[in-house]
Motif scaffolding. Sequence first.
Motif, PDB file in Angstrom:
ATOM      1  N   PRO A 109       0.413  -2.857  -8.455  1.00  0.00           N
ATOM      2  CA  PRO A 109       0.685  -1.620  -9.211  1.00  0.00           C
ATOM      3  C   PRO A 109      -0.142  -1.522 -10.491  1.00  0.00           C
ATOM      4  CG  PRO A 109       2.509  -3.151  -9.440  1.00  0.00           C
ATOM      5  CD  PRO A 109       1.592  -3.724  -8.405  1.00  0.00           C
ATOM      6  N   VAL A 110      -0.439  -2.680 -11.112  1.00  0.00           N
ATOM      7  CA  VAL A 110      -1.242  -2.651 -12.342  1.00  0.00           C
ATOM      8  C   VAL A 110      -2.600  -2.021 -12.055  1.00  0.00           C
ATOM      9  CG1 VAL A 110      -2.266  -4.078 -14.166  1.00  0.00           C
ATOM     10  CG2 VAL A 110      -0.075  -4.733 -13.155  1.00  0.00           C
ATOM     11  N   LEU A 111      -3.143  -2.337 -10.879  1.00  0.00           N
ATOM     12  CA  LEU A 111      -4.475  -1.860 -10.535  1.00  0.00           C
ATOM     13  C   LEU A 111      -4.466  -0.440  -9.987  1.00  0.00           C
ATOM     14  CD1 LEU A 111      -5.857  -5.116  -8.896  1.00  0.00           C
ATOM     15  CD2 LEU A 111      -6.261  -4.264 -11.210  1.00  0.00           C
ATOM     16  N   THR A 112      -3.323  -0.013  -9.389  1.00  0.00           N
ATOM     17  CA  THR A 112      -3.346   1.275  -8.691  1.00  0.00           C
ATOM     18  C   THR A 112      -2.559   2.375  -9.389  1.00  0.00           C
ATOM     19  OG1 THR A 112      -1.452   0.610  -7.370  1.00  0.00           O
ATOM     20  CG2 THR A 112      -3.619   0.173  -6.431  1.00  0.00           C
ATOM     21  N   ALA A 124       0.836  -1.202   0.000  1.00  0.00           N
ATOM     22  CA  ALA A 124       0.000   0.000   0.000  1.00  0.00           C
ATOM     23  C   ALA A 124       0.864   1.243   0.000  1.00  0.00           C
ATOM     24  CB  ALA A 124      -0.922  -0.030   1.220  1.00  0.00           C
ATOM     25  N   MET A 125       1.939   1.203   0.810  1.00  0.00           N
ATOM     26  CA  MET A 125       2.820   2.366   0.920  1.00  0.00           C
ATOM     27  C   MET A 125       3.511   2.644  -0.423  1.00  0.00           C
ATOM     28  SD  MET A 125       5.784   2.722   3.735  1.00  0.00           S
ATOM     29  CE  MET A 125       6.953   1.882   2.689  1.00  0.00           C
ATOM     30  N   LEU A 126       4.035   1.554  -1.046  1.00  0.00           N
ATOM     31  CA  LEU A 126       4.772   1.725  -2.301  1.00  0.00           C
ATOM     32  C   LEU A 126       3.866   2.235  -3.411  1.00  0.00           C
ATOM     33  CD1 LEU A 126       7.041  -1.469  -2.389  1.00  0.00           C
ATOM     34  CD2 LEU A 126       7.738   0.878  -1.936  1.00  0.00           C
ATOM     35  N   ASN A 127       2.580   1.872  -3.360  1.00  0.00           N
ATOM     36  CA  ASN A 127       1.688   2.205  -4.468  1.00  0.00           C
ATOM     37  C   ASN A 127       0.741   3.362  -4.167  1.00  0.00           C
ATOM     38  OD1 ASN A 127       2.361   0.159  -6.572  1.00  0.00           O
ATOM     39  ND2 ASN A 127       1.888  -1.210  -4.867  1.00  0.00           N
ATOM     40  N   SER A 128       0.916   3.986  -2.992  1.00  0.00           N
ATOM     41  CA  SER A 128      -0.019   5.058  -2.638  1.00  0.00           C
ATOM     42  C   SER A 128       0.235   6.303  -3.478  1.00  0.00           C
ATOM     43  CB  SER A 128       0.096   5.366  -1.148  1.00  0.00           C
ATOM     44  OG  SER A 128       1.412   5.789  -0.874  1.00  0.00           O
ATOM     45  N   SER A 129       1.513   6.486  -3.878  1.00  0.00           N
ATOM     46  CA  SER A 129       1.803   7.599  -4.783  1.00  0.00           C
ATOM     47  C   SER A 129       2.472   7.032  -6.029  1.00  0.00           C
ATOM     48  CB  SER A 129       2.720   8.600  -4.069  1.00  0.00           C
ATOM     49  OG  SER A 129       3.866   7.919  -3.626  1.00  0.00           O
ATOM     50  N   ASP A 130       3.048   7.897  -6.855  1.00  0.00           N
ATOM     51  CA  ASP A 130       3.697   7.406  -8.067  1.00  0.00           C
ATOM     52  C   ASP A 130       4.873   6.504  -7.706  1.00  0.00           C
ATOM     53  OD1 ASP A 130       4.616   6.914 -10.541  1.00  0.00           O
ATOM     54  OD2 ASP A 130       5.447   8.941 -10.891  1.00  0.00           O
ATOM     55  N   ALA A 131       4.828   5.237  -8.155  1.00  0.00           N
ATOM     56  CA  ALA A 131       5.863   4.273  -7.801  1.00  0.00           C
ATOM     57  C   ALA A 131       7.056   4.343  -8.743  1.00  0.00           C
ATOM     58  CB  ALA A 131       5.278   2.865  -7.795  1.00  0.00           C
ATOM     59  N   GLY A 132       7.017   5.210  -9.746  1.00  0.00           N
ATOM     60  CA  GLY A 132       8.134   5.312 -10.682  1.00  0.00           C
ATOM     61  C   GLY A 132       7.949   4.367 -11.848  1.00  0.00           C
ATOM     62  N   PRO A 133       9.007   4.236 -12.707  1.00  0.00           N
ATOM     63  CA  PRO A 133       8.917   3.359 -13.868  1.00  0.00           C
ATOM     64  C   PRO A 133       8.568   1.931 -13.424  1.00  0.00           C
ATOM     65  CG  PRO A 133      10.997   4.566 -13.836  1.00  0.00           C
ATOM     66  CD  PRO A 133      10.299   4.884 -12.561  1.00  0.00           C
ATOM     67  N   PRO A 134       7.723   1.226 -14.183  1.00  0.00           N
ATOM     68  CA  PRO A 134       7.221  -0.086 -13.741  1.00  0.00           C
ATOM     69  C   PRO A 134       8.310  -1.051 -13.298  1.00  0.00           C
ATOM     70  CG  PRO A 134       6.054   0.616 -15.693  1.00  0.00           C
ATOM     71  CD  PRO A 134       7.101   1.657 -15.440  1.00  0.00           C
TER      72      PRO A 134
END
Lengths: 215, 231
Positions: free
Chosen positions: A107-110, A31-41
């Motif tokens: 990340p795909v979903l968020t 949740a923490m990693l994906n709550s904001s922009d996680a950067g390049p996939p």
Amino acid sequence: MVTALVRYLLADVLRTQRWLPPLLLFGAVLAMLNSSDAGPPLSAYAGTCVFVYPVAVWLTIVIATAEDPVRRTVTVATAGWWRVHAAVATLSALAALFVALLATLAPVLTQPRPYPLSVIAIGFAALLVCGLTGVGVGVLCARPVVTQHGWSVLLAVALVFAAFLFGQVPPIGNVLGALGHDRGIPTALTTSAVCALALTIGGTWLARTLGPRRA
Amino acid sequence: MLRDVSLSVEPGEAVVVTGGNGSGKSTLLRIAAGLSKPSAGTVSRPRSVGWLPERFPSGVRLSARDYLRHQAAVRGVPVRWDLVEALGFVGDPDAPMATLSKGNTQKIALVQALTARDLLVLDEPWSGLDVAAASALRAFLASTTAAVLVTDHHGHDLPGARELPLGATSTGVVIELARVGALLPEVSALEGVLSAAAVGSGARVEVVATHSDQVLASVLRLGCSVRSVRW
């Protein structure tokens, strides 16, 4: 017989609820990693790989030690040392697969960025390889290889940190490096997959060999 | 711990391993059940082995029904609910086993072990069982076609069983006496007495098993009082 054993171990471990802390921790990290922009996939996946590895170690130790030593003797008398430890490794690998799937899809979903199928596949493979490495390390840290819980924890923490200490070396560092720089990913993944399988099979063999000497 | 032990148990035969604490009974059973590897020597055992540990753990979260179902599935055989009933299990089969009494947990552990077809290795199977369950177990063990290897501390009668005494101690009978006082020399001079040691005003006397009845009669005639008899 191994399938029945895996079902038994799963039913047993689910009842203990000891699987909850590692999964909660992992959920929080995702949740923490994906709550904001996680950067390049790909580098986002590399960041998740860092956490999949210790969570898989933890889950494997939970699965391997859910039965107390006395009840384990009953299961071993019923099924034999080999099958019991093969079932522990199989169930742990399934748990790692589950965690890797969650981490691939989150990340795909968020994330707002596009996640092409090829990137998702690479991310999944990398997460699975790191998870399987965790299974191998977990088997090495759990009963009957390490019989005391305190030493299990210490060894697991040491081995988790050791994987990150030496830079881009297999089985974890090279995958993180390859994903981060988008360079030599197939080679890194193959090398690490071989390492992970060797760790898991070797750990299972060690457990099967040491078990009858320590029971 | 164990040395020069040679034992073979045929199908349908029962062997009771006896011996004092630490004589290696449990070690022998663990080796027979395939749990421990002997440091020297060979073991051959049939495929389907049932093992009852001396103390089945008490904190199991699975229910008795689930535990027996899963263990039977691993063996690929149906659950023996008839045995659960024959042993007089009372309790909720769907509640966590941790909530069962010691006796009922022991019954579930026993059924799990007795489900095996070829070899039953039972460490103190009678401990914690009530009289009815003990006789049901005896009847089962007398009629099973599997080889049976048990330890027993309490001298339960298993018809037709062969005894395997372990350990260096002679299979003597220990008689604890009160009100011995000055009679100790006379007691220790009785035929069949291996040793007699004063304990307070009483004594602890070790007697050859075949002479225990005469010795008991004699010490009572001498005026001592018998506190306990163990073997």
